[in-house]
Structure formats: C-alpha cells, structure tokens
Scaffold this motif. Structure first.
Motif, PDB file in Angstrom:
ATOM      1  N   ARG A 479     -66.929 -13.195 -15.417  1.00  0.00           N
ATOM      2  CA  ARG A 479     -67.566 -12.503 -14.196  1.00  0.00           C
ATOM      3  C   ARG A 479     -67.056 -13.584 -13.108  1.00  0.00           C
ATOM      4  O   ARG A 479     -68.029 -13.990 -12.195  1.00  0.00           O
ATOM      5  CB  ARG A 479     -69.053 -12.586 -14.270  1.00  0.00           C
ATOM      6  CG  ARG A 479     -69.593 -11.875 -15.465  1.00  0.00           C
ATOM      7  CD  ARG A 479     -71.149 -11.278 -15.065  1.00  0.00           C
ATOM      8  NE  ARG A 479     -71.568 -10.591 -16.108  1.00  0.00           N
ATOM      9  CZ  ARG A 479     -73.059  -9.916 -16.245  1.00  0.00           C
ATOM     10  NH1 ARG A 479     -73.730 -10.440 -15.232  1.00  0.00           N
ATOM     11  NH2 ARG A 479     -73.214  -9.246 -17.244  1.00  0.00           N
ATOM     12  N   ASN A 480     -65.653 -13.816 -12.877  1.00  0.00           N
ATOM     13  CA  ASN A 480     -65.131 -14.557 -11.673  1.00  0.00           C
ATOM     14  C   ASN A 480     -64.008 -13.714 -11.157  1.00  0.00           C
ATOM     15  O   ASN A 480     -64.076 -12.316 -11.717  1.00  0.00           O
ATOM     16  CB  ASN A 480     -64.705 -15.837 -12.174  1.00  0.00           C
ATOM     17  CG  ASN A 480     -65.895 -16.952 -12.170  1.00  0.00           C
ATOM     18  OD1 ASN A 480     -66.212 -17.451 -11.058  1.00  0.00           O
ATOM     19  ND2 ASN A 480     -66.296 -17.112 -13.527  1.00  0.00           N
ATOM     20  N   SER A 481     -63.084 -14.184 -10.887  1.00  0.00           N
ATOM     21  CA  SER A 481     -62.076 -13.398 -10.331  1.00  0.00           C
ATOM     22  C   SER A 481     -60.647 -13.814 -10.618  1.00  0.00           C
ATOM     23  O   SER A 481     -59.703 -13.916  -9.857  1.00  0.00           O
ATOM     24  CB  SER A 481     -61.883 -12.987  -8.584  1.00  0.00           C
ATOM     25  OG  SER A 481     -62.970 -12.443  -8.317  1.00  0.00           O
ATOM     26  N   PHE A 482     -60.511 -14.528 -11.903  1.00  0.00           N
ATOM     27  CA  PHE A 482     -59.491 -15.047 -12.605  1.00  0.00           C
ATOM     28  C   PHE A 482     -58.373 -13.728 -12.593  1.00  0.00           C
ATOM     29  O   PHE A 482     -58.674 -12.747 -13.201  1.00  0.00           O
ATOM     30  CB  PHE A 482     -59.533 -15.716 -13.678  1.00  0.00           C
ATOM     31  CG  PHE A 482     -60.428 -16.895 -13.597  1.00  0.00           C
ATOM     32  CD1 PHE A 482     -60.113 -17.870 -12.784  1.00  0.00           C
ATOM     33  CD2 PHE A 482     -61.729 -17.045 -14.254  1.00  0.00           C
ATOM     34  CE1 PHE A 482     -60.911 -19.061 -12.536  1.00  0.00           C
ATOM     35  CE2 PHE A 482     -62.442 -17.979 -13.878  1.00  0.00           C
ATOM     36  CZ  PHE A 482     -62.089 -19.182 -13.237  1.00  0.00           C
ATOM     37  N   SER A 483     -57.082 -14.162 -12.354  1.00  0.00           N
ATOM     38  CA  SER A 483     -55.776 -13.164 -12.598  1.00  0.00           C
ATOM     39  C   SER A 483     -55.001 -13.929 -13.547  1.00  0.00           C
ATOM     40  O   SER A 483     -55.097 -14.865 -14.063  1.00  0.00           O
ATOM     41  CB  SER A 483     -55.508 -12.851 -11.298  1.00  0.00           C
ATOM     42  OG  SER A 483     -55.205 -13.776 -10.723  1.00  0.00           O
ATOM     43  N   SER A 484     -53.795 -13.157 -13.506  1.00  0.00           N
ATOM     44  CA  SER A 484     -52.714 -13.520 -14.359  1.00  0.00           C
ATOM     45  C   SER A 484     -53.035 -13.109 -15.701  1.00  0.00           C
ATOM     46  O   SER A 484     -53.900 -12.673 -16.324  1.00  0.00           O
ATOM     47  CB  SER A 484     -52.241 -14.957 -14.151  1.00  0.00           C
ATOM     48  OG  SER A 484     -53.194 -16.122 -14.636  1.00  0.00           O
ATOM     49  N   SER A 485     -52.002 -13.890 -16.601  1.00  0.00           N
ATOM     50  CA  SER A 485     -52.253 -13.333 -18.305  1.00  0.00           C
ATOM     51  C   SER A 485     -53.052 -14.588 -18.755  1.00  0.00           C
ATOM     52  O   SER A 485     -53.549 -15.445 -18.295  1.00  0.00           O
ATOM     53  CB  SER A 485     -50.919 -13.468 -18.814  1.00  0.00           C
ATOM     54  OG  SER A 485     -50.022 -14.815 -18.499  1.00  0.00           O
ATOM     55  N   LEU A 486     -53.413 -14.386 -20.131  1.00  0.00           N
ATOM     56  CA  LEU A 486     -54.160 -15.069 -20.865  1.00  0.00           C
ATOM     57  C   LEU A 486     -53.462 -16.460 -21.290  1.00  0.00           C
ATOM     58  O   LEU A 486     -52.100 -16.244 -21.599  1.00  0.00           O
ATOM     59  CB  LEU A 486     -54.642 -14.684 -22.217  1.00  0.00           C
ATOM     60  CG  LEU A 486     -55.640 -13.368 -22.155  1.00  0.00           C
ATOM     61  CD1 LEU A 486     -55.766 -12.806 -23.501  1.00  0.00           C
ATOM     62  CD2 LEU A 486     -56.909 -13.789 -21.846  1.00  0.00           C
ATOM     63  N   PRO A 487     -53.892 -17.417 -20.869  1.00  0.00           N
ATOM     64  CA  PRO A 487     -53.047 -18.698 -21.191  1.00  0.00           C
ATOM     65  C   PRO A 487     -52.775 -19.138 -22.616  1.00  0.00           C
ATOM     66  O   PRO A 487     -54.040 -19.154 -23.380  1.00  0.00           O
ATOM     67  CB  PRO A 487     -53.897 -19.931 -20.524  1.00  0.00           C
ATOM     68  CG  PRO A 487     -55.470 -19.357 -20.608  1.00  0.00           C
ATOM     69  CD  PRO A 487     -55.178 -17.991 -20.184  1.00  0.00           C
ATOM     70  N   LYS A 488     -51.841 -19.607 -23.014  1.00  0.00           N
ATOM     71  CA  LYS A 488     -51.422 -19.760 -24.553  1.00  0.00           C
ATOM     72  C   LYS A 488     -52.394 -21.117 -24.808  1.00  0.00           C
ATOM     73  O   LYS A 488     -52.413 -21.295 -26.011  1.00  0.00           O
ATOM     74  CB  LYS A 488     -50.375 -19.856 -24.840  1.00  0.00           C
ATOM     75  CG  LYS A 488     -49.405 -18.710 -24.328  1.00  0.00           C
ATOM     76  CD  LYS A 488     -47.778 -18.782 -25.038  1.00  0.00           C
ATOM     77  CE  LYS A 488     -47.175 -17.454 -24.668  1.00  0.00           C
ATOM     78  NZ  LYS A 488     -45.701 -17.583 -25.077  1.00  0.00           N
ATOM     79  N   VAL A 489     -52.660 -22.064 -23.960  1.00  0.00           N
ATOM     80  CA  VAL A 489     -53.267 -23.054 -24.232  1.00  0.00           C
ATOM     81  C   VAL A 489     -54.573 -23.214 -25.146  1.00  0.00           C
ATOM     82  O   VAL A 489     -55.107 -23.887 -25.723  1.00  0.00           O
ATOM     83  CB  VAL A 489     -53.329 -24.278 -23.045  1.00  0.00           C
ATOM     84  CG1 VAL A 489     -54.571 -23.551 -22.091  1.00  0.00           C
ATOM     85  CG2 VAL A 489     -53.752 -25.585 -23.409  1.00  0.00           C
ATOM     86  N   ILE A 490     -55.200 -21.870 -24.528  1.00  0.00           N
ATOM     87  CA  ILE A 490     -56.753 -21.747 -25.280  1.00  0.00           C
ATOM     88  C   ILE A 490     -56.436 -21.385 -26.739  1.00  0.00           C
ATOM     89  O   ILE A 490     -57.371 -21.879 -27.454  1.00  0.00           O
ATOM     90  CB  ILE A 490     -57.312 -20.532 -24.527  1.00  0.00           C
ATOM     91  CG1 ILE A 490     -56.597 -19.367 -24.846  1.00  0.00           C
ATOM     92  CG2 ILE A 490     -57.730 -21.123 -23.128  1.00  0.00           C
ATOM     93  CD1 ILE A 490     -57.317 -18.082 -24.256  1.00  0.00           C
ATOM     94  N   THR A 491     -55.466 -21.063 -27.331  1.00  0.00           N
ATOM     95  CA  THR A 491     -55.269 -21.126 -28.603  1.00  0.00           C
ATOM     96  C   THR A 491     -55.171 -22.489 -29.292  1.00  0.00           C
ATOM     97  O   THR A 491     -55.066 -22.391 -30.658  1.00  0.00           O
ATOM     98  CB  THR A 491     -54.168 -20.289 -29.220  1.00  0.00           C
ATOM     99  OG1 THR A 491     -53.015 -20.815 -28.473  1.00  0.00           O
ATOM    100  CG2 THR A 491     -54.311 -18.887 -28.485  1.00  0.00           C
TER     101      THR A 491
END
Length: 886
Positions: A479-491
């Motif tokens: 529930r924010n306004s983040f954009s772009s693609s999913l960051p690979k670092v979260i994996t």
C-alpha cells in the motif's frame, strides 16, 4: 505296678511315645522334661513358619492406596503414550504395598505420597474423591490434559495435601466450601478450566497457601474479601474470569505478596491509591477491566518503590501525563503499560527514568510531537517503545538510541522522510503514517528482523543494495507507490518468512526464486502490474503456505508444477485460460481462481472448495454434478448472461410502462374510495361515537369532520349477542366501519402493514381491546401512573405513521394527553437493551426534545409501545419562534 488295657503296664504304653527308653529303665524326670521341651520347640517353629507365610500372603493383597489408584485408572478413556494404562497393573505391586514402579506414582515408605500425570494428553473422566483414601498424599498434579470432572465435596479430607494442580483441563462446576479445609495446602492451581460461580468465603481457611491460580475460568461475582486474609500469599492470579465490582481493600497488607494479576475481568471503580502507596507487590496487572483514574488531575497519588511491573492497559483511565509529578510515579518501574486507555495531551520525555525498560502508550489520544529524548536514549534505557494508535504528528528525523530494540510508531500522522537509524533495532513498525520519499535511507539500516512500512506515501524503487538484512524475517512494503520491477536482492535474505509487496505499481515478471525459496512462508504480490508467465522449477520441498498473485497482468497457463507445495493457500485471480492442473496437492487449505477463464472439469481434489473459489468468471469451467452450493451449472449461467442489448432495452421499457400503469391504477382506486365515503350524518351513534376536538394550530382535521375517536367500549358495544367477549381484529374493524377485511385483504389492523391510509383507517385498524394489553407497563416518570387496562380504554386518535410505527394521541381518564407510539415488529431490540435505551432517553432534558414517560412490553413481537408527552400539532416555525415570524 499299674496295668492298663490288654494287661500291659502303663509304663509300657507311655514310654515308647516319648523316647527310646526301655521299659526296664524308665526315664528320669530330667530326661522326660528335656525331651518334652524339644517337642514343644518344633511345634512353635512350625507355627512361626505358618504365620510368616500368612503375613506374606496378606502383604501381597492390594492396599487401600493401590485400590484408589486403580479406581482412578478406570476413568481413563485415552492414553496416547500408554504412560498410565501400560504401567498401572496389579502384577507390578511392590512388597511394601506402594506401587513405586508405576509411572507417575511417588512413594514414601509404604504409602503413596504423590501422583504426577502432567502433559500426557490423557482423556479421562476423573473422580478425584478416590484420592481421599490416600492418607499420606502430598502432591496431586495432572495439568495440561483433557480430564473432565469436578472438585469433590470431600476435598477437605485431603488433610496432608500440599500441592494440587489440575490446570489446563476440562474440569467444571463451582468450588465446594470444603476447599477452605485444606490448611496444609501451599500451592493450588485450577487455571484453564471451566469452573464457574463465586469463590467461597471459606477460602480464607487456606491459611498456608502461597500460590493461588484461578485464572482462565468463568468465576463470577465480586472478589471475596476473604482473599485479603491469606497472609502467606506470594502469588495470586485471578485473571481472565468474570469478576465484577471493585477490588477489595487489604491486598496491600499481605507483606509477602509479589504477584497480583487481575487482568481480563469486569472490575470497575477508581484505582486504589492506598494500595499502590503501601504494597510490597512487584508485579501488578489490572489490565482489561473498567477501572478509572484515582482523580481527574492525577493518575495515582504515588507508586511504591517495590512495584516494578505495572500494567493498566485496556481500562478507562483518563488525564494527562505532563501535569507535573507524574514522572516521579514511574521512576522505579521497569515495565509500564498504559495502552488502550483515554489519556490525552502531549507526551512527556521520561527524562532520567533509568529503571524503565518497556514503555507502552499505544491506542490513546496523545498528540503533538514525539519527544527527542524517547528516541535518542541519552537519559533513557528503554528497550521497547510502543506509541502506535495515537494522534502524534510531525517528522521523525533520527532514531539514535543504542538500547532500543522494539519501536512501534504505527497508526499516527507522522510525516517527512524515513528517519536515520542507528543502534540495534530489531523490530521497526512505521506503518499507516504519512511518510514520503524513497527508501534510500533504508540502505544503512541493519540488524532489522521485522520491518513494516506499509500504508504510507513512499515512492521510487526498492533498492538493490539491501543485502545487509541477513536477519530480516518479515518485510511489509504494501500500500505504497513503489514502481519498477521486483528487486532480485529480496531473494537473498536467508531468513525471510513473510514478504508483502501488494498494492503498489510494481511491474515486470515474477522472480522464480521467490516461489522456490526454502524459507518463505507467505508471498503477497496482489494488485500490481506484474506480467509474463509464471514459470519455475518446483523444489523438492517448499515451506510456502500463502501465495497471493491476484489482480496482476500475468498471461500463459496456470502453473501445473505445484505438487510440492503442501498446505498452500492460493489466490491467483489472474486471467488464465485452459484447464486447471490436476496435480495440485491434496493438502491445499485455501484456493480461489475466480475471475479467470479456466475451462474443462474441476479436478477431483479441488471439489472440496466452495463455488466461490471458482465463480464468478470461468464460464467454461464445470463440475461433473454441478457446482456445490449452486442450483445452476456454469453453462446455464452463461446462457443467462448472453441476452443481447435489444432484449434488455425491451425489458426496461416494459418495466417503465408497467410502473406508469400501476400509478394510474392507484390514483383511480384512491379516487373511488374517496367518492364512496359516507357522510358523517349517516353514521349512527350505535355504530361509532365522534366528537370534534379543537385544533391548537387552527388547521382542519382530515375530511373536515374532525379526528376519529375510538375506545374499546365502542368496539365491545357493537358485539352484543356475541358468545365471546373477545373480538378479533377484523370484528373490531367491522364494528367501527361496517367493513370486515378478509384474510387476503391488503388492509391490516397492525402497524406492521406497509399500506398508506387516512387517519380514519388508522384509528379503525390499530386500536386494541383491553384483553390485548396483558404485558408489562413501565414508567420512567413518577408523576404518571396507570394500568395497561386503563391505557386500553383510553380513546385514541391517529396522529400519523412512520417507518417505525404508528403514533396516537391517547386521552386518559384525568384528561391528560399522551402520545403513544405502536412500534412495528422488528424495530424493538431485546427487552434488556430496549429498557436500557428507554432509560437513557428518559434522562434527556431539553426544551426542544419530547420527554419519554414510559413504555409497554407485550407478550408478542408486535406489542411494543412507547409513551411520551403530547405536543400540539401546528407549524414548526410557530412552535420554535412563537409569533415573531410574519
């Protein structure tokens, strides 16, 4: 020489029996006595052996203690471990009579001294009275099982008992008065059962008790004063019950009391300032009650230095913490919880309160800025700070405390960018605020284990340089306004269990490594702009339990390689074509694929889910025997939805024409009714009595003939010759109007009818006879007094009706006018709530509010009346302003 039988001498008959002496040489007296003594010794020896054998056999018989244990064993229904059933048998009885080889049995000499059966998962119906036969029983403990039963009336016979613990079972009923006879009892725990009733005053007889735990039951009534006379108490827990009224005075006089826990009851009244000043208790928990502050200016007059833990949360406490001197109250506390109260004003800085480690002030009405001292830690050593759910505002620029480990500032109105963070915070919750900007400052955060930034105004992308979150197990950026693609670092977060990035503007494809993570349990990516196909190589074993990919823009087919995801809950509301895979795991706990384009037959292992898991949507998806809970198949539903636009227009136009015809018909019927009305002079006095009443407002009554006045006497008078004095509603109507409606008529004599009639019709249809008012009439004003029969006989004039019922003007025998409102069925609440609301409105005093005088509660649902003052009809303007207006 003496001769005996057959001519033999007595010596010859006697001597051979006692020795080898010849008849010629008789034994001497000494030899005779000596030989006789040997014979007596042999006899005594044989008797001794026989006695030993007898007593040995008696020792093998079950003792009274063993019989009591075997009787208790009979009540055991299930013993999953076999701890009792496999061990308690007569073959293993010891020689001394106490079965020390039995599991859970403790012996002291030849007696049973203890029975310990904790945490075994036993299912049993226990008769605790059998343990009264264990005269030397000191300890009886069988906590955390599924044992049912009651505390026996002979509990007072357990004279030697010092430890009794039956907590976390299914015991019920009330405590017997004999509980107070256990003078040797040191520890009593009945927590986590279904005990009810009040605590008997005889509990004061537990003179040796040190620990008393009655928590998590259904005890009720007030706290007995007798508990304050247990002078040896160290631990007292009465939490999570239904105790009411005030906390009795005297607990401060128990010098050894260390823990007093009364949370989760319905106790009310003011906080006892004397208790907090004089007590030696170190742990005080009064949370979850209805307590109020000791005074409007101050929370408490003082707190004893011995109090280290103070929990007053979930009460009705009010006031401010910055009135002066309040901080001195807390200088010796280590834990202070005032959350879920009604405190207001600004927050104090808690300067130099060095002992305080945990501070919880959440869900109050605090406002203003957060004091810097709370977050810097220069004069405060707090490790946990919770200020959530208040009205705090302003920015939070830095968090520099080196001791703070848990910080919750959620659900406030904090603004600005995310704070600069140093120290060793492990839990940080800034959700539901108004923070702005991006996540660049988060790059330098470390050691975070729980991070919640949801429901803010954050923008930008999720940084790729946050691999330092090696301990992170919960991340919520939803529930924010983040954009772009999913960051690979979260994996790359090795301990991440919950990831929620839903309701943002993330695009691109989903990371396959997220679906195959060995630690991830929940993945929420719904309401984004993710695209592409869902492709991954299934792991040998997955921990994923919740997968929510709904409301994205995925394409391709539904993934058919989910067989390794056991216990998964799937929410893929994505436009997937084709059939559902038939290799989904049987252990699915939740499943929802509605609003898709699946086709074919639902696999057998998915048919256990309700139809809402598949529909709406999926028009071509079908069940072999029709979807569960639906009367129509998907094919039939699709046919109904295939009506073209022309048919819809025709249906709409037809409905409009039908409505117009109905309106014209209603106008015509209304005109016919008016034209058929009889003039007033045609009505005889025998049929009905009319009398004209003056109108205070100067307006004319309906029909120009004045309002209709009807009493029960008029209705009864028209029934002369009838065999019964009780009239039906239809007969009442016929008595007044000469018209008797049939059962199918739209006319109704009760205010529940939805039809609209004139004032005459209302009076005819709604007045009841005295036999109808057989309920209870309650008055809220001492100046009014009458019976239901008197109210029945009072002439009634219809004033009007609303969605709640019909209003009448009733004229009492003394000439007083009352407004009586007959409520529609379903409007009134339950009797207790209805009476409470009526008393509340009766206390309202205002010149522009009509006073409530009483109410009538009848035996049926439609007999509910409200009595109020009568206000003369007229212009609202003239009533409010008199003759000021032209």
């Amino acid at each position: 020489m003496l001769f005996g039988k057959h001519g033999q001498s007595l010596e010859a008959n006697f001597l051979p029996r006692f020795g080898p002496w010849s008849a010629r040489e008789p034994p001497s007296v000494f030899e005779f006595i000596l030989y006789h003594s040997d014979w007596m010794n042999m006899t005594l020896f044989r008797l001794l052996l026989l006695s030993l054998f007898f007593f040995h056999a008696m020792g093998q018989l079950p003792s009274q203690d063993i019989l009591a244990l075997l009787e208790f064993k009979k009540g055991i229904k299930n013993d999953p471990t076999g701890y009792v059933l496999d061990s308690w048998n007569e073959e293993s009885i010891d020689f001394n009579g106490c079965p020390s080889s039995w599991n859970g049995v403790i012996c002291n000499g030849g007696n049973v001294a203890g029975v310990v059966l904790d945490n075994l998962g036993l299912s049993a119906v226990a008769d605790l009275s059998v343990f009264a036969n264990l005269t030397m029983l000191v300890k009886l403990s069988m906590s955390n099982n599924s044992i049912t039963g009651v505390i026996p009336d002979n509990i007072g016979d357990f004279k030697s008992l010092k430890f009794l613990d039956v907590s976390d079972n299914l015991f019920s009923s009330s405590l017997p008065p004999g509980i107070g006879k256990l003078e040797s009892l040191l520890n009593l725990s009945l927590a986590g059962n279904n005990f009810s009733g009040s605590v008997p005053d005889s509990a004061s007889g537990l003179v040796s008790i040190q620990s008393l735990d009655l928590s998590s039951n259904s005890f009720s009534g007030s706290l007995p004063k007798s508990l304050t006379r247990l002078n040896n108490l160290v631990y007292l827990n009465l939490s999570s019950n239904r105790f009411i009224k005030t906390i009795p005075k005297g607990f401060e006089l128990i010098s050894g009391l260390q823990v007093l826990d009364l949370h989760g009851n319905m106790l009310d009244g003011h906080l006892d300032g004397e208790f907090f000043l004089l007590t030696n208790v170190s742990h005080v928990d009064f949370s979850g009650n209805m307590l109020v502050s000791s005074s409007s200016q101050k929370l408490l007059p003082g707190i004893s230095p011995s109090v280290k833990y103070l929990n007053l949360s979930h009460n009705l406490l009010t006031g401010s913490l910055v009135n002066g001197g309040e901080l001195e109250l807390f200088e010796n506390l280590k834990v202070l919880d005032l959350s879920y109260n009604q405190f207001s004003g600004e927050l104090p800085g808690f300067d130099f309160v060095y002992e305080l480690l945990v501070l919880k002030l959440s869900n109050n009405k605090f406002s203003g800025f957060i004091p810097n001292d709370l977050l810097k830690g220069d004069s405060l050593l707090v490790t946990e700070l919770d200020l959530s759910g208040n009205n705090l505002s302003g920015p939070v620029s830095t968090i520099l405390s080196t001791t703070l480990q848990v910080l919750n500032l959620s659900s406030n109105a904090l603004t600005g960018e995310l704070p600069v963070l140093t120290g060793s915070l492990s839990v940080l919750d800034l959700s539901n605020n108004q923070f702005e900007g991006n996540l660049t400052r988060m790059v330098k955060w470390g050691n975070i284990e729980y991070l919640d930034l949801s429901q803010n105004h954050l923008t930008g992308s999720i940084p790729e340089v946050t691999a330092q979150f090696l301990r992170l197990n919960y991340l919520n950026l939803s529930r924010n306004s983040f954009s772009s693609s999913l960051p690979k670092v979260i994996t790359q977060y090795p301990k991440l269990r919950v990831l929620d990035l839903s309701s943002n503007q993330l695009d691109g494809s989903i990371l396959a490594d997220l679906l195959t993570s060995s630690t991830l349990q929940e993945l929420h990516l719904s309401n984004n702009l993710l695209t592409g196909a869902i492709e991954f190589s299934p792991p040998s074993k997955s921990t994923l339990e919740v997968l929510d990919l709904s409301h994205n823009q995925f394409n391709g087919f539904f993934p058919d390689r989910l067989e390794s995801f056991t216990g998964l809950q799937i929410y893929p509301r994505i436009i997937f074509p084709g059939p559902l895979p038939n290799n989904l795991p049987n252990t699915l706990e939740a499943f929802n694929v509605s609003y898709n384009e699946f086709s074919g037959v639902v696999p057998e292992n998915l048919r256990k889910f309700p139809s809402s898991s598949f529909y709406p949507g999926n028009a071509k998806l079908r069940f072999p025997g029709g979807p569960p809970g639906l009367g129509n198949s998907p094919a039939e539903s699709s046919k109904k939805k295939s009506i073209n636009t022309i048919v819809k227009v025709i249906v709409i136009v037809s409905c409009i024409i039908a409505v117009i015809i109905l309106i014209l018909l209603a106008i015509f019927i209304h005109y016919i009714r008016i034209s058929r009305r009889l003039p007033p002079e045609h009505a005889t006095e025998k049929d009905i009595r009319r009398r004209a009443l003056s109108n205070p407002s100067g307006t004319t009554g309906i029909g120009g003939g004045g309002p209709l006045i009807v009493s029960t006497e008029d209705l009864v008078a028209s029934r002369k010759g009838s065999s019964s004095g009780i009239m039906s509603p239809d007969e009442k109507m016929a008595a007044v109007t000469g018209f008797s409606p049939s059962k199918t008529s739209h006319l109704s004599w009760s205010p529940e009818s939805g039809d609209s009639f004139t004032a005459e019709n209302f009076a005819r249809l709604d007045v009841r006879s005295p036999d109808r008012l057989v309920g209870e009439l309650h008055f809220l004003d001492e100046t009014l007094s009458l019976t239901p029969q008197q109210l029945s006989r009072a002439p009634a004039e219809v004033l009007g009706r609303s969605s709640h019922g019909t209003s009448y003007r009733a004229t009492l025998e003394n000439g007083v006018f009352l407004t009586v409102k007959w409520l529609r069925e379903g409007v009134a609440k339950q009797r207790k709530e209805f009476a409470k609301e009526a008393k509340k409105f009766a206390n309202i005093r205002h010149p522009n509010v009509v006073g409530l005088r009483g109410y009538y509660w009848g035996p049926t649902q439609h007999e509910k009346l409200i009595l109020s003052d009568y206000v003369s009809p007229g212009s609202l303007a003239s009533f409010l302003y008199g003759n000021i207006l032209p």
